[in-house]
Design an enzyme around this catalytic site. Sequence first.
Site, PDB file in Angstrom:
ATOM      1  CE  LYS A 221      -4.670  -1.528   1.720  1.00 53.85           C
ATOM      2  NZ  LYS A 221      -5.561  -1.281   2.465  1.00 53.85           N
ATOM      3  NE  ARG A 255      -8.294  -7.451   0.080  1.00 50.10           N
ATOM      4  CZ  ARG A 255      -7.926  -6.791  -0.651  1.00 50.10           C
ATOM      5  NH1 ARG A 255      -6.909  -5.718  -0.299  1.00 50.10           N
ATOM      6  NH2 ARG A 255      -8.422  -6.628  -1.894  1.00 50.10           N
TER       7      ARG A 255
END
Length: 286
Positions: A221, A255
């Site tokens: 991210k 995840r």
Amino acid sequence: MLRLGKRDFAAHEPVIMAIVNRTPDSFYDQGATFHDEAALARVERAIAEGAAIIDIGGVKAGPGEEVTAEEEARRTVGFVAEVRRRHPDVVISVDTWRAEVGEAVCEAGADVLNDAWGGVDPRLAEVAARYGAGLVCTHAGGAEPRTRPHRVTYDDVVADILRVTVGLAERAVALGVDRESVMIDPGHDFGKNTRHSLEATRRLGELVDTGWPVLVSLSNKDFVGETLDKPVKERVLGTLATTAVSAWLGARVYRVHEVAETREVLEMVGAIAGHRGPAVARRGLA
């Protein structure tokens, strides 16, 4: 106990959720699993590498071309049904904020609804309750789906995360979702700048202390990229470092894009913490 689909996960058992994007414009793989053959191969590989959950998404999280509910369902529903046919015991999650899509994928065999936009459609929790599905309750800072944060501020970002996620979790249980099938997610990067996401990681223990299983979605991210000043394809080491810290602080579900690497990190942290033994133990014993 964490109960998802046909699987029960023990208190110190880390759970890997593999990302399978059914989008042509995903930020990390740029549509590598948009087509069925590649996506099914990704599922096979992820399961072989240790993923217990397959998380299927039909809409890119960030801004981009509009994807209607009908198109999102077209990308996901048939694929969910095929994954269920091929892998009857794997936990299938679908990343969606839309109740109508949630309904369709649950009909097709999904076990979990991953509501990454923080309950923007309150009916999604009702769908999870009706189908006996699990639910991920995420903090997105009140952001609209597929928008980026702009000068967002919090008096205390973790206090806000706790208020929102615990509130969503309690509402889900009140609607009839099994308490042991509800997870909370601090929502790294969603409605947050990099400093907010770093603080959410640093104080992750406060979420763990609520008793709700904590899911973290850290993989490659922007907060990792900005922290290290790395482009998307060079964020794996930063992601794995953040994964190790999150595991030490008590996160339960991860995840990820890189399944095998994540599994090794989680096994190492688990062994250091005393939750598992070494895979082999020969040194000094001969």
